[in-house]
Design a protein around this motif. Structure first.
Motif, PDB file in Angstrom:
ATOM      1  N   ASP A  79      40.134  48.446  17.774  1.00 44.33           N
ATOM      2  CA  ASP A  79      39.215  49.157  16.526  1.00 44.33           C
ATOM      3  C   ASP A  79      39.570  49.827  15.576  1.00 44.33           C
ATOM      4  N   ARG A  80      40.871  50.397  15.438  1.00 41.87           N
ATOM      5  CA  ARG A  80      41.618  51.059  14.303  1.00 41.87           C
ATOM      6  C   ARG A  80      42.625  50.114  13.508  1.00 41.87           C
ATOM      7  N   PRO A  81      42.313  50.307  12.173  1.00 41.97           N
ATOM      8  CA  PRO A  81      43.074  49.333  11.378  1.00 41.97           C
ATOM      9  C   PRO A  81      44.773  49.442  11.446  1.00 41.97           C
ATOM     10  N   VAL A  82      45.271  48.514  11.172  1.00 40.06           N
ATOM     11  CA  VAL A  82      46.721  48.383  11.059  1.00 40.06           C
ATOM     12  C   VAL A  82      47.216  47.862   9.206  1.00 40.06           C
ATOM     13  N   ILE A  83      47.267  48.941   8.407  1.00 37.09           N
ATOM     14  CA  ILE A  83      47.567  48.605   7.113  1.00 37.09           C
ATOM     15  C   ILE A  83      49.002  48.226   6.781  1.00 37.09           C
ATOM     16  N   VAL A  84      49.222  47.125   5.930  1.00 39.86           N
ATOM     17  CA  VAL A  84      50.498  46.905   5.367  1.00 39.86           C
ATOM     18  C   VAL A  84      50.665  47.180   4.083  1.00 39.86           C
ATOM     19  N   ARG A  85      51.689  48.154   3.604  1.00 38.86           N
ATOM     20  CA  ARG A  85      51.791  48.523   2.242  1.00 38.86           C
ATOM     21  C   ARG A  85      53.228  47.577   2.054  1.00 38.86           C
ATOM     22  N   PHE A  86      52.838  46.788   0.711  1.00 38.32           N
ATOM     23  CA  PHE A  86      53.984  46.258   0.093  1.00 38.32           C
ATOM     24  C   PHE A  86      54.089  46.491  -1.451  1.00 38.32           C
ATOM     25  N   SER A  87      55.155  45.926  -1.933  1.00 39.93           N
ATOM     26  CA  SER A  87      55.342  46.074  -3.593  1.00 39.93           C
ATOM     27  C   SER A  87      56.189  44.949  -3.751  1.00 39.93           C
ATOM     28  N   GLN A  88      56.227  44.756  -5.293  1.00 38.63           N
ATOM     29  CA  GLN A  88      57.181  43.758  -5.644  1.00 38.63           C
ATOM     30  C   GLN A  88      58.686  44.799  -6.020  1.00 38.63           C
ATOM     31  N   PHE A  89      58.436  45.949  -6.592  1.00 39.16           N
ATOM     32  CA  PHE A  89      59.427  46.618  -7.248  1.00 39.16           C
ATOM     33  C   PHE A  89      60.081  47.496  -5.845  1.00 39.16           C
ATOM     34  N   LEU A 120      45.631  45.640   3.304  1.00 37.30           N
ATOM     35  CA  LEU A 120      46.640  45.533   2.455  1.00 37.30           C
ATOM     36  C   LEU A 120      46.770  46.806   1.314  1.00 37.30           C
ATOM     37  N   HIS A 121      48.014  47.355   1.321  1.00 37.57           N
ATOM     38  CA  HIS A 121      48.198  48.533   0.341  1.00 37.57           C
ATOM     39  C   HIS A 121      49.105  47.909  -0.573  1.00 37.57           C
ATOM     40  N   ALA A 122      48.496  47.470  -1.788  1.00 42.12           N
ATOM     41  CA  ALA A 122      49.502  46.798  -2.931  1.00 42.12           C
ATOM     42  C   ALA A 122      49.982  47.955  -3.830  1.00 42.12           C
ATOM     43  N   SER A 123      51.405  48.172  -3.588  1.00 37.74           N
ATOM     44  CA  SER A 123      51.991  49.190  -4.407  1.00 37.74           C
ATOM     45  C   SER A 123      52.351  48.725  -5.692  1.00 37.74           C
ATOM     46  N   GLN A 124      51.826  49.497  -6.814  1.00 34.22           N
ATOM     47  CA  GLN A 124      52.284  49.232  -8.134  1.00 34.22           C
ATOM     48  C   GLN A 124      52.490  50.320  -8.831  1.00 34.22           C
ATOM     49  N   ARG A 125      53.321  50.386  -9.769  1.00 34.76           N
ATOM     50  CA  ARG A 125      53.451  51.541 -10.624  1.00 34.76           C
ATOM     51  C   ARG A 125      52.298  52.087 -11.646  1.00 34.76           C
ATOM     52  N   ALA A 132      58.811  36.944   8.366  1.00 39.61           N
ATOM     53  CA  ALA A 132      58.676  36.789   9.731  1.00 39.61           C
ATOM     54  C   ALA A 132      59.049  38.348  10.544  1.00 39.61           C
ATOM     55  N   LEU A 133      59.949  39.041  10.019  1.00 36.55           N
ATOM     56  CA  LEU A 133      60.388  40.255  10.576  1.00 36.55           C
ATOM     57  C   LEU A 133      59.280  41.503  10.382  1.00 36.55           C
ATOM     58  N   PRO A 134      58.644  41.556   9.092  1.00 40.14           N
ATOM     59  CA  PRO A 134      57.944  42.604   9.002  1.00 40.14           C
ATOM     60  C   PRO A 134      56.529  42.025   9.782  1.00 40.14           C
ATOM     61  N   ALA A 135      56.113  40.955   9.767  1.00 40.25           N
ATOM     62  CA  ALA A 135      54.895  40.233  10.625  1.00 40.25           C
ATOM     63  C   ALA A 135      55.211  40.602  12.159  1.00 40.25           C
ATOM     64  N   ALA A 136      56.411  40.587  12.536  1.00 38.42           N
ATOM     65  CA  ALA A 136      56.571  40.696  14.157  1.00 38.42           C
ATOM     66  C   ALA A 136      56.540  42.362  14.310  1.00 38.42           C
ATOM     67  N   VAL A 137      56.720  43.275  13.280  1.00 39.68           N
ATOM     68  CA  VAL A 137      56.426  44.492  13.401  1.00 39.68           C
ATOM     69  C   VAL A 137      54.916  44.960  13.411  1.00 39.68           C
ATOM     70  N   VAL A 138      54.080  43.937  12.504  1.00 42.91           N
ATOM     71  CA  VAL A 138      52.751  44.046  12.540  1.00 42.91           C
ATOM     72  C   VAL A 138      52.253  43.794  13.786  1.00 42.91           C
ATOM     73  N   ARG A 139      52.760  42.849  14.486  1.00 40.42           N
ATOM     74  CA  ARG A 139      52.312  42.430  15.731  1.00 40.42           C
ATOM     75  C   ARG A 139      52.531  43.337  16.889  1.00 40.42           C
ATOM     76  N   ALA A 140      53.797  43.974  16.870  1.00 42.13           N
ATOM     77  CA  ALA A 140      54.321  44.797  17.879  1.00 42.13           C
ATOM     78  C   ALA A 140      53.277  46.037  17.742  1.00 42.13           C
ATOM     79  N   VAL A 141      53.074  46.663  16.541  1.00 41.93           N
ATOM     80  CA  VAL A 141      52.025  47.751  16.481  1.00 41.93           C
ATOM     81  C   VAL A 141      50.891  47.354  16.913  1.00 41.93           C
TER      82      VAL A 141
END
Ligand SMILES: Cc1cc2nc3c(=O)[nH]c(=O)nc-3n(C[C@H](O)[C@H](O)[C@H](O)COP(=O)(O)O)c2cc1C
Length: 368
Positions: free
Chosen positions: A224-234, A265-270, A208-217
């Motif tokens: 017309d310009r993308p909002v990308i979210v980068r996330f990872s497991q590690f 979405l930007h899925a960060s893996q090693r 919910a908090l990261p999503a609220a950040v997405v909404r605020a941004v």
């Protein structure tokens, strides 16, 4: 720009499919290659130094379709502590970022600003405690402050302001850094998020908090310009950590992001070829795309040595191209190899393996 994409017919390098122009979340890109965000410490006082514009322009000149800047701190005092990491604030930093954006655009490239808050990894150099979801800290780390609801409102306003500055500076996209154990990821991870209010508990509530950040941004950045979210497991300090133990948990988190207005979405893996969950060969970026339908970026150990460019197993260029052709993910980010090889894409496209310097740790101390 077309000339650099002409592969040599005598060299069997299947990198060509990644070099065709592509539209990503509405953004036209010259290639499927992304420059991964990498902290560089060239911004005294939080203002990108003059050399930063040329640094990014060189990657755009050499076939990177989308540059994601190094992590840029939002304007909140708890976001970061180091003087030479850039900020996304009005005034001198905004002016300098505009120069960076203009140079990348002049080279035919596109550029996203990565917005960052360190969370518990901020050092209390000025007596300010780090902001965290629940005050949980690793052994040996300084005490940290569990954020109140008023703090959350203040944080959201800092992200909104950073989005306004990034929009004025001309950025084509913003990327919200919700990976690697920093503040937004600390909300996603049950170990660091022990809250019992609307921002903790189930995967949906942890998102919910990261999503609220997405909404605020999203509300402040042109539609017309993308909002990308980068996330990872590690996490940077815990490679075995997980925000989602199953695809269903990942689905719950990413659906909250999508509903908040994430465009990609930007899925960060090693390592880009490794499966995200047992029982399926799908990578994290592959799962993200399958679960949400959003365009995705993969990353992790692409091209670190010249051997990558010899067609072979799943970790080679042919394995990567097969996954793109199958629609598993859309774009491919290059990190460490670009530090010493700004022209890596040009050389790979032309089969000039001799011109490529294999990655070494010491390259992280250089600035080309
Ligand atoms: C020197 C360095 C700085 C990095 N800084 C950031 C950053 O600011 N934000 C971020 O999301 N990831 C950061 N990363 C992670 C990279 O974006 C990337 O995910 C990682 O290096 C794996 O890709 P690679 O194997 O192609 O290098 C950094 C990595 C390195 C090596």
């Amino acid at each position: 720009m077309t000339a650099i994409f002409t592969s040599r017919p005598d060299v069997n390098l299947p990198v060509a499919p990644l070099l065709k122009p592509v539209t990503f979340a509405g953004l036209p890109l010259a290639s499927r290659f992304v420059m991964a965000p990498m902290t560089r410490f060239h911004s005294p006082g939080g203002v990108p130094a003059p050399e930063v514009a040329g640094y990014y322009r060189r990657r755009a000149e050499h076939g990177i379709g989308l540059i994601v800047t190094e992590g840029v701190w939002v304007g909140h005092p708890t976001a970061g502590h180091e003087d030479t990491v850039p900020r996304m604030t009005a005034g001198a930093a905004e002016t300098s970022w505009r120069r960076v954006v203009d140079e990348v655009h002049a080279a035919g490239g596109r550029i996203a600003a990565q917005l960052w808050h360190l969370g518990s990894l901020r050092e209390p150099v000025d007596g300010l405690e780090a902001w965290t979801p629940s005050g949980v800290r690793e052994p040996g780390r300084p005490a940290s402050h569990a954020m109140t609801l008023a703090d959350i409102d203040e944080l959201l306003e800092s992200y909104a302001e950073a989005a306004r500055v990034a929009a004025r500076a001309g950025f084509d996209a913003v990327e919200i850094h919700a990976a690697h154990g920093y503040l937004l990821d600390e909300f996603l991870w049950p170990f660091t998020n022990r809250r019992t209010d609307a921002f903790g508990g189930s995967p949906q509530r942890r998102a919910a908090l990261p999503a609220a950040v997405v909404r605020a941004v999203r509300a402040q950045f042109p539609a017309d310009r993308p909002v990308i979210v980068r996330f990872s497991q590690f996490k940077e300090r815990r490679f075995d950590a997980q925000i989602a133990e199953t695809p269903a948990e990942l689905d719950a988190i990413l659906t909250v992001f999508a509903e908040a207005g994430a465009s990609a979405l930007h899925a960060s893996q090693r390592r880009f070829w490794q499966p995200a969950f047992p029982g399926s060969g799908l990578t994290l970026a592959g799962w993200a795309k399958r679960l949400t339908g959003l365009p995705t970026i993969t990353v992790g150990s692409v091209g670190l040595t010249r051997d990558f460019l010899r067609p072979g197993g799943p970790e080679s260029v042919s394995g990567l191209v097969e996954r793109v052709a199958a629609g598993e993910f859309d774009l491919v980010a290059l990190g460490r190899i670009l530090l010493r090889n700004p022209a890596w894409v040009t050389h790979a496209a032309a089969g000039q393996l001799d011109a490529i310097v294999d990655y070494r740790k010491s390259h992280e101390d250089t600035y080309h």
